[in-house]
Design a protein around this motif. Structure first.
Motif, short mmCIF file in Angstrom:
data_model
loop_
_atom_site.label_atom_id
_atom_site.label_comp_id
_atom_site.label_asym_id
_atom_site.label_seq_id
_atom_site.Cartn_x
_atom_site.Cartn_y
_atom_site.Cartn_z
N LYS A 207 0.74 -1.28 0.06
CA LYS A 207 -0.10 0.22 0.07
C LYS A 207 0.77 1.24 -0.08
CE LYS A 207 -0.72 0.20 5.08
NZ LYS A 207 -1.78 0.16 6.24
N LEU A 209 3.32 1.71 -1.91
CA LEU A 209 3.66 2.08 -3.26
C LEU A 209 2.26 2.84 -4.28
CD1 LEU A 209 5.75 -1.06 -4.54
CD2 LEU A 209 6.56 1.18 -4.04
N GLU A 210 2.58 3.80 -5.07
CA GLU A 210 1.47 4.29 -5.78
C GLU A 210 0.99 3.23 -6.63
OE1 GLU A 210 0.84 7.78 -9.09
OE2 GLU A 210 2.65 7.64 -8.18
N SER A 211 1.72 2.17 -6.98
CA SER A 211 1.22 1.19 -8.31
C SER A 211 0.57 0.18 -7.31
CB SER A 211 2.49 0.56 -8.89
OG SER A 211 3.29 0.14 -7.98
N GLY A 212 0.84 0.07 -6.20
CA GLY A 212 0.29 -1.00 -5.06
C GLY A 212 -1.05 -0.45 -4.77
N GLN A 213 -1.20 0.97 -4.47
CA GLN A 213 -2.66 1.67 -4.40
C GLN A 213 -3.41 1.43 -5.28
OE1 GLN A 213 -4.25 3.70 -1.70
NE2 GLN A 213 -2.65 2.45 -0.19
N GLN A 214 -3.07 1.69 -6.55
CA GLN A 214 -3.97 1.52 -7.82
C GLN A 214 -4.24 0.03 -7.89
OE1 GLN A 214 -4.90 3.99 -9.24
NE2 GLN A 214 -6.15 2.79 -10.48
N THR A 215 -3.52 -0.73 -7.63
CA THR A 215 -3.77 -2.33 -7.81
C THR A 215 -4.91 -2.59 -6.87
OG1 THR A 215 -1.41 -2.90 -8.67
CG2 THR A 215 -3.03 -4.79 -7.86
N THR A 218 -8.14 -1.04 -7.81
CA THR A 218 -8.79 -1.38 -9.24
C THR A 218 -9.49 -2.75 -9.02
OG1 THR A 218 -7.03 -0.20 -10.59
CG2 THR A 218 -8.28 -2.14 -11.58
#
Length: 308
Positions: A207, A209-215, A218
């Protein structure tokens, strides 16, 4: 009320132990080996909410039949079929069957086994595990069990159950909307278990990571889209609610599925991710993240049994 706890593991043993601590009439239905162990050591709970050492009443499926008022089932989904067979002799016409399994597909299985009227709704929030010596170890202060009539009615039997649960040193909560509560828990646990198992990390690093948040976001949106298509009783904005909940969790938090994988044990992926993927296909809902997570878990399970 006469309460039967199916198993004396991490969840059933904990909540059954708290009820026994209060003085309720609690019996544990266990395997012969577990009974022998418990007869030697007692039921031991190491908890943030106070340790317990108890001498429980124990029966096995071979013992003479007796009928209970409440049967609490907290097995893994892949153990449910055997649990139903074991518990059938102890279920009478007025028995309430209270399941605490993750997911939702088990409800129909229980209704088919015991009848529409006997099965009430239930779920729990607790982080607990069974130690190597058989001690039940509760690792966070949260110990909530939510239950209620699936119709939402305030029946005489649910009021009696509330009386038995009240005053216990655990958070027993009667819900007037247990169906929605179970679906919301289903959304949370499917997301949490899928993300942490896929990434092979506790929730914190993911959480952050920005990419983790987005995953995570989504994935929640995907799952909500399926639930909406099948008319699940979820509230509007539940994806945002669950995202906030996940982001508020401690960094070291792992899902039980992730812990099972780390121990090379079976998982409930078919019951959780698999059931929703099946429903998504029926409704032609696109779920790329769910498919990716399901594929990883399916491969893990295939390799697990290939080695045996």
């Amino acid at each position: 009320m006469k309460i039967l706890i199916v198993g004396a593991g991490a969840i059933g043993g904990y909540f059954g132990g708290r009820l026994l601590e209060k003085g309720e009439d609690v019996t544990f239905l266990v395997r012969e080996k577990r009974r022998e162990k418990l007869e030697q050591t007692g039921l031991n709970i190491s908890s943030k909410n106070g340790d317990l050492q108890l001498t429980p009443k124990l029966i096995t499926k071979e013992d003479p039949n007796q009928v209970f008022d409440v049967v609490l089932i907290s097995t893994k989904s892949y153990q449910l079929e055997h649990a139903i067979k074991d518990v059938e002799p102890f279920v009478g016409p007025e028995t309430m069957v209270l399941p605490l399994l993750n997911g939702i597909a088990h409800m129909q299985t229980l209704i088919e086994a015991f009848g529409e009227e006997r099965v009430i709704g239930g779920l729990c929030f607790i982080e607990t595990t069974l130690g190597e010596d058989g001690t039940i170890v509760q690792t966070s202060p949260v110990n909530q069990l939510i239950y209620g009539e699936r119709t939402g009615e305030q029946t005489e039997r649910i009021q009696k159950l509330e009386k038995s649960f009240t005053g216990t040193k655990a958070d027993f909560v009667k819900s007037d909307n247990i169906n929605q509560e179970m679906w919301h828990k289903y959304l949370f646990i499917t997301t949490m278990s899928g993300i942490t198992s896929m990434m092979e990390m506790p929730i914190g690093p993911i959480k952050e990571l920005e990419s983790g948040q987005q995953t995570i976001k989504t994935f929640l949106v995907e799952l909500v889209a399926i639930m909406e298509k099948i008319d699940a009783p979820i509230q509007k904005g539940i994806a945002e609610v669950q995202l906030k909940r996940i982001n508020s969790m401690s960094a070291e938090m792992k899902s039980s599925m992730q812990r099972d994988i780390e121990k090379f044990q079976p998982t409930e992926f078919e019951h959780l991710q698999g059931y929703l993927l099946l429903r998504a296909k029926e409704k032609a809902v696109q779920t790329p993240i769910l498919e990716l997570i399901y594929t990883k878990l399916k491969l893990y399970e295939q390799n697990l049994y290939a080695d045996k």
